[in-house]
Write a protein that holds these residues in place. Structure first.
Motif, PDB file in Angstrom:
ATOM      1  N   VAL A 198       1.640  -6.036 -24.815  1.00 33.66           N
ATOM      2  CA  VAL A 198       1.760  -5.256 -26.034  1.00 33.66           C
ATOM      3  C   VAL A 198       0.673  -5.737 -26.985  1.00 33.66           C
ATOM      4  N   PRO A 199       0.549  -5.176 -28.195  1.00 34.41           N
ATOM      5  CA  PRO A 199      -0.596  -5.533 -29.038  1.00 34.41           C
ATOM      6  C   PRO A 199      -0.750  -7.011 -29.342  1.00 34.41           C
ATOM      7  N   ILE A 253      -2.351   3.169 -32.562  1.00 30.83           N
ATOM      8  CA  ILE A 253      -1.733   3.368 -31.255  1.00 30.83           C
ATOM      9  C   ILE A 253      -2.414   2.465 -30.231  1.00 30.83           C
ATOM     10  N   TYR A 254      -1.594   1.745 -29.474  1.00 31.89           N
ATOM     11  CA  TYR A 254      -2.073   0.833 -28.433  1.00 31.89           C
ATOM     12  C   TYR A 254      -1.515   1.265 -27.083  1.00 31.89           C
ATOM     13  N   LEU A 255      -2.259   0.959 -26.028  1.00 27.75           N
ATOM     14  CA  LEU A 255      -1.837   1.310 -24.677  1.00 27.75           C
ATOM     15  C   LEU A 255      -1.164   0.092 -24.044  1.00 27.75           C
ATOM     16  N   ALA A 256       0.168   0.035 -24.144  1.00 28.60           N
ATOM     17  CA  ALA A 256       0.932  -1.084 -23.589  1.00 28.60           C
ATOM     18  C   ALA A 256       1.093  -0.922 -22.086  1.00 28.60           C
ATOM     19  N   ASN A 257       1.490  -2.005 -21.436  1.00 30.72           N
ATOM     20  CA  ASN A 257       1.627  -1.995 -19.975  1.00 30.72           C
ATOM     21  C   ASN A 257       2.786  -2.898 -19.574  1.00 30.72           C
ATOM     22  N   GLN A 258       3.493  -2.501 -18.516  1.00 29.34           N
ATOM     23  CA  GLN A 258       4.486  -3.373 -17.909  1.00 29.34           C
ATOM     24  C   GLN A 258       4.521  -3.130 -16.406  1.00 29.34           C
ATOM     25  N   TYR A 259       4.849  -4.171 -15.665  1.00 26.46           N
ATOM     26  CA  TYR A 259       4.891  -4.066 -14.207  1.00 26.46           C
ATOM     27  C   TYR A 259       5.965  -4.995 -13.663  1.00 26.46           C
ATOM     28  N   HIS A 260       6.461  -4.646 -12.480  1.00 28.83           N
ATOM     29  CA  HIS A 260       7.516  -5.434 -11.835  1.00 28.83           C
ATOM     30  C   HIS A 260       7.505  -5.110 -10.352  1.00 28.83           C
ATOM     31  N   GLY A 261       7.542  -6.138  -9.534  1.00 30.90           N
ATOM     32  CA  GLY A 261       7.608  -5.955  -8.097  1.00 30.90           C
ATOM     33  C   GLY A 261       8.499  -7.005  -7.464  1.00 30.90           C
ATOM     34  N   GLN A 262       9.236  -6.618  -6.425  1.00 24.21           N
ATOM     35  CA  GLN A 262      10.046  -7.549  -5.642  1.00 24.21           C
ATOM     36  C   GLN A 262       9.840  -7.234  -4.168  1.00 24.21           C
ATOM     37  N   ASP A 263       9.758  -8.304  -3.344  1.00 29.04           N
ATOM     38  CA  ASP A 263       9.513  -8.080  -1.923  1.00 29.04           C
ATOM     39  C   ASP A 263      10.786  -8.008  -1.099  1.00 29.04           C
ATOM     40  N   GLN A 278      -4.957  11.025 -25.505  1.00 29.50           N
ATOM     41  CA  GLN A 278      -5.558   9.702 -25.558  1.00 29.50           C
ATOM     42  C   GLN A 278      -5.348   8.944 -24.260  1.00 29.50           C
ATOM     43  N   LEU A 279      -4.154   9.065 -23.662  1.00 30.13           N
ATOM     44  CA  LEU A 279      -3.882   8.382 -22.409  1.00 30.13           C
ATOM     45  C   LEU A 279      -4.794   8.870 -21.294  1.00 30.13           C
ATOM     46  N   LYS A 280      -4.936  10.193 -21.200  1.00 32.23           N
ATOM     47  CA  LYS A 280      -5.806  10.740 -20.157  1.00 32.23           C
ATOM     48  C   LYS A 280      -7.247  10.290 -20.364  1.00 32.23           C
ATOM     49  N   TYR A 281      -7.711  10.311 -21.605  1.00 35.16           N
ATOM     50  CA  TYR A 281      -9.079   9.882 -21.882  1.00 35.16           C
ATOM     51  C   TYR A 281      -9.259   8.400 -21.576  1.00 35.16           C
ATOM     52  N   SER A 282      -8.264   7.569 -21.950  1.00 38.24           N
ATOM     53  CA  SER A 282      -8.372   6.129 -21.731  1.00 38.24           C
ATOM     54  C   SER A 282      -8.382   5.805 -20.254  1.00 38.24           C
ATOM     55  N   GLN A 283      -7.513   6.451 -19.486  1.00 36.33           N
ATOM     56  CA  GLN A 283      -7.437   6.168 -18.063  1.00 36.33           C
ATOM     57  C   GLN A 283      -8.657   6.685 -17.315  1.00 36.33           C
ATOM     58  N   ALA A 284      -9.199   7.802 -17.778  1.00 37.75           N
ATOM     59  CA  ALA A 284     -10.342   8.385 -17.075  1.00 37.75           C
ATOM     60  C   ALA A 284     -11.635   7.649 -17.376  1.00 37.75           C
ATOM     61  N   PHE A 305       7.769  -1.728  -6.200  1.00 41.01           N
ATOM     62  CA  PHE A 305       6.703  -2.105  -7.128  1.00 41.01           C
ATOM     63  C   PHE A 305       6.485  -0.947  -8.101  1.00 41.01           C
ATOM     64  N   TYR A 306       6.380  -1.271  -9.419  1.00 42.45           N
ATOM     65  CA  TYR A 306       6.006  -0.246 -10.380  1.00 42.45           C
ATOM     66  C   TYR A 306       5.065  -0.833 -11.409  1.00 42.45           C
ATOM     67  N   ASN A 307       4.243   0.035 -11.984  1.00 40.73           N
ATOM     68  CA  ASN A 307       3.268  -0.340 -13.000  1.00 40.73           C
ATOM     69  C   ASN A 307       3.095   0.852 -13.933  1.00 40.73           C
ATOM     70  N   TYR A 308       3.403   0.674 -15.240  1.00 34.02           N
ATOM     71  CA  TYR A 308       3.362   1.778 -16.190  1.00 34.02           C
ATOM     72  C   TYR A 308       2.500   1.426 -17.397  1.00 34.02           C
ATOM     73  N   ASP A 309       1.753   2.406 -17.889  1.00 30.50           N
ATOM     74  CA  ASP A 309       1.093   2.358 -19.189  1.00 30.50           C
ATOM     75  C   ASP A 309       1.832   3.303 -20.133  1.00 30.50           C
ATOM     76  N   TYR A 310       1.979   2.916 -21.392  1.00 29.42           N
ATOM     77  CA  TYR A 310       2.677   3.778 -22.345  1.00 29.42           C
ATOM     78  C   TYR A 310       2.198   3.451 -23.758  1.00 29.42           C
ATOM     79  N   PRO A 311       2.177   4.431 -24.659  1.00 33.27           N
ATOM     80  CA  PRO A 311       1.665   4.201 -26.008  1.00 33.27           C
ATOM     81  C   PRO A 311       2.674   3.476 -26.890  1.00 33.27           C
ATOM     82  N   VAL A 312       2.180   2.593 -27.733  1.00 33.89           N
ATOM     83  CA  VAL A 312       2.997   1.868 -28.705  1.00 33.89           C
ATOM     84  C   VAL A 312       2.319   1.985 -30.059  1.00 33.89           C
ATOM     85  N   GLY A 313       3.079   2.386 -31.082  1.00 35.81           N
ATOM     86  CA  GLY A 313       2.529   2.532 -32.420  1.00 35.81           C
ATOM     87  C   GLY A 313       2.916   1.378 -33.323  1.00 35.81           C
TER      88      GLY A 313
END
Length: 286
Positions: free
Chosen positions: A88-89, A67-77, A268-274, A230-238
């Motif tokens: 991703v991995p 399991i990996y902690l993937a991330n994506q983000y996007h913002g527009q002004d 795992q997400l809570k532990y990783s972020q903390a 603006f958004y920024n998300y972490d999510y698990p990828v197997g």
């Protein structure tokens, strides 16, 4: 407004892993875009050998996943600038465009041979540019067969002959004195009287068609000043590392395994972020 901006800044710093902000003024959206770390990093691994059920083709199989902690983000002004990216991995990418038109981006990935490919590109108004470490494969020089060489030589000879002929001006065939009087006589014998006035009298402009029922009509809110987000998300990828799970898991239902895995992901997400966050890059070992 200043207090609100400071509060939102602290909120973004404290919970940078999961942010979703909408209806932002352009200046505030630009600040979130500026603060976003655009360093290319692969998604870090947060757990290994997690049992799961996955469909491989049409068959449901018990597997083990990393399991990996993937991330994506996007913002527009809202005024032409934007930023987006993901990790991703084995792939990471980021791209940003400013309202003035300057665009810059980069990405990296692991190819099928295990090599890490890195690419940087930009467009500063003088065309698209790119630098990379992509392996260059030059074509091999192969001698033509005799019949192919003869055909190429004949084509090249004909091309040179046509190019030389086209380089000389061609005299207009009807430019002689014998055609001048005939042309003037034809012009003088044409009667244009009333040819266009009758058409003007009968001309009726076409009415403007009514708007179509499906035609898009902006609302009053959309007609207002520009807004950004603006958004920024972490999510698990197997990633499947084995198609054989434990005997204990093979006897359980898909719902039971899903619920347990979901609880494990959340933990795992809570532990990783903390503790570590998502700042450590995943190192690929080949």
């Amino acid at each position: 407004m200043i207090v609100l901006l400071v509060a939102s800044t602290l909120l973004f710093t404290a919970t940078a892993q999961n942010v979703r902000l909408q209806d932002l003024p352009p200046e505030e959206a630009q600040q979130y875009i500026e603060r976003k770390d655009q360093t290319l990093k692969y998604a870090p691994k947060i757990d290994s050998n997690v049992p799961a059920l996955r469909y491989i083709g049409n068959q449901r199989q018990h597997v083990l996943e990393d399991i990996y902690l993937a991330n994506q983000y996007h913002g527009q002004d809202g005024v032409g600038g934007y930023l987006y990216g993901y990790a991703v991995p084995d792939i990471a990418k980021t791209e940003r465009k400013k309202a003035g038109g300057d665009l810059r981006g980069s990405y990296q990935y692991i190819n099928g041979g295990g090599q890490e490919i890195k690419v940087q590109y930009w467009d500063d108004g003088n065309g698209f540019h790119q630098i990379d470490n992509v392996p260059k494969i030059l074509p091999k020089q192969i001698d033509d067969a005799p019949e192919v060489k003869a055909a190429k030589d004949a084509h090249l000879k004909r091309w040179r002959e046509e190019a030389e002929r086209n380089s000389r001006p061609v005299e207009y065939p009807y430019s002689g004195e014998q055609y001048k009087d005939q042309y003037q006589s034809n012009v003088n014998n044409v009667d244009y009287n009333g040819q266009y006035s009758e058409n003007r009298q009968n001309y009726e402009p076409k009415p403007t068609p009514p708007p179509k029922e499906w035609e898009y009509k902006p609302s009053e809110e959309e007609k207002g000043p520009p807004r950004g987000f603006f958004y920024n998300y972490d999510y698990p990828v197997g990633i499947i590392v084995s198609k054989q799970g434990n005997d204990d898991y093979q006897k359980r239902s898909l719902a039971d395994i899903y619920n347990q895995n979901r609880a494990g992901f959340d933990s795992q997400l809570k532990y990783s972020q903390a503790s570590t966050g998502a700042s450590q890059a995943y190192q690929v070992h080949l």
